[in-house]
Scaffold this motif. Structure first.
Motif, PDB file in Angstrom:
ATOM      1  N   LEU A  33       0.838  -1.199   0.000  1.00  0.00           N
ATOM      2  CA  LEU A  33       0.000   0.000   0.000  1.00  0.00           C
ATOM      3  C   LEU A  33       0.874   1.251   0.000  1.00  0.00           C
ATOM      4  CD1 LEU A  33      -2.906   1.275   0.343  1.00  0.00           C
ATOM      5  CD2 LEU A  33      -2.298   1.467   2.752  1.00  0.00           C
ATOM      6  N   VAL A  34       1.896   1.257   0.854  1.00  0.00           N
ATOM      7  CA  VAL A  34       2.798   2.410   0.915  1.00  0.00           C
ATOM      8  C   VAL A  34       3.501   2.614  -0.431  1.00  0.00           C
ATOM      9  CG1 VAL A  34       4.886   3.319   2.008  1.00  0.00           C
ATOM     10  CG2 VAL A  34       3.118   2.231   3.415  1.00  0.00           C
ATOM     11  N   GLU A  35       3.890   1.503  -1.084  1.00  0.00           N
ATOM     12  CA  GLU A  35       4.627   1.595  -2.345  1.00  0.00           C
ATOM     13  C   GLU A  35       3.742   1.988  -3.527  1.00  0.00           C
ATOM     14  OE1 GLU A  35       6.796  -1.986  -3.200  1.00  0.00           O
ATOM     15  OE2 GLU A  35       7.541  -2.127  -1.147  1.00  0.00           O
ATOM     16  N   HIS A  36       2.521   1.407  -3.591  1.00  0.00           N
ATOM     17  CA  HIS A  36       1.713   1.533  -4.813  1.00  0.00           C
ATOM     18  C   HIS A  36       0.366   2.224  -4.624  1.00  0.00           C
ATOM     19  CE1 HIS A  36       4.636  -1.082  -6.699  1.00  0.00           C
ATOM     20  NE2 HIS A  36       4.454  -1.980  -5.754  1.00  0.00           N
ATOM     21  N   GLY A  37      -0.034   2.525  -3.384  1.00  0.00           N
ATOM     22  CA  GLY A  37      -1.330   3.134  -3.146  1.00  0.00           C
ATOM     23  C   GLY A  37      -2.449   2.116  -3.191  1.00  0.00           C
ATOM     24  N   PHE A  38      -3.651   2.547  -2.801  1.00  0.00           N
ATOM     25  CA  PHE A  38      -4.787   1.631  -2.719  1.00  0.00           C
ATOM     26  C   PHE A  38      -5.136   1.055  -4.093  1.00  0.00           C
ATOM     27  CE2 PHE A  38      -9.264   0.504  -2.645  1.00  0.00           C
ATOM     28  CZ  PHE A  38      -9.356  -0.221  -1.466  1.00  0.00           C
ATOM     29  N   GLY A  39      -5.150   1.910  -5.105  1.00  0.00           N
ATOM     30  CA  GLY A  39      -5.531   1.451  -6.438  1.00  0.00           C
ATOM     31  C   GLY A  39      -4.570   0.429  -7.015  1.00  0.00           C
ATOM     32  N   GLY A  40      -3.290   0.522  -6.653  1.00  0.00           N
ATOM     33  CA  GLY A  40      -2.298  -0.411  -7.165  1.00  0.00           C
ATOM     34  C   GLY A  40      -2.131  -1.667  -6.335  1.00  0.00           C
TER      35      GLY A  40
END
Length: 199
Positions: A33-40
């Motif tokens: 989540l920290v790396e790619h965000g919720f959408g990713g």
């Protein structure tokens, strides 16, 4: 995060969760989540990073929202618990400062912000976030505030829920809009809204 061998990640058969696999999934979700965000964030990526089968994740959690909620609940209890001892104005102030640190610096705070953002356009996420995290935590915060009022430590200008919303709302707004939390904001909110007892 320490490496976990594939053998130690393998879940036991049946519905009983293997604790090392469960923790690997929660840590993977948090990191991704920290790396790619919720959408990713995807179940496939979580499974790959945690070293478990995708079917195992779906057997334990119906969605990535549920995984993130488990992560948020566990990490909040460890790193940002609601105080349950004797309330004082200073430990209430410390709790509010802790909240500001939590949402600005802690990976679990990023999970909370991601779920709050997702809840704005997903009623299902909004409902489960309220039921599993926001409402239980608010109950404990309300009880903390009530004990502080009874002890004469603070004299809020508003009712319990309104004052709690007014304390945390500006902090969350700053973070969600990409602004830094201004120096002195926490103390100003605390002093104006709770009116702590003079020393």
């Amino acid at each position: 995060m320490p490496a976990v061998s594939p053998q130690s990640r393998r879940p036991r058969s049946g519905n009983r969760r293997d604790e090392s696999a469960r923790l690997a999934v929660l840590h993977a979700a948090d990191d991704l989540l920290v790396e790619h965000g919720f959408g990713g964030l995807t179940i496939e990526a979580i499974a790959r990073s945690a070293g478990v089968a995708k079917q195992t994740i779906y057997r334990w959690w119906p969605s990535k929202v549920e995984i993130l909620l488990d992560t948020l609940i566990e990490d909040s209890e460890k790193r940002f618990p609601v105080p349950d001892g004797k309330p004082t104005a200073e430990n209430l102030r410390g709790y509010l400062r802790g909240f500001a640190r939590f949402v600005t610096r802690d990976p679990a705070g990023k999970v909370l912000l991601a779920l709050l953002a997702e809840a704005q356009h997903n009623p299902g996420t909004a409902e489960i976030l309220r039921e599993r995290y926001l409402d239980p935590r608010r109950d404990r915060e309300r009880a903390l505030l009530a004990r502080a009022i009874e002890a004469g430590e603070v004299s809020p200008k508003l009712g319990p829920d309104a004052v709690l919303d007014a304390l945390v709302g500006p902090i969350v707004y700053c973070v969600l809009t990409g602004s830094s939390v201004p120096r002195g904001l926490v103390d100003t909110l605390f002093d104006d809204l709770l009116r702590p007892r003079p020393d």
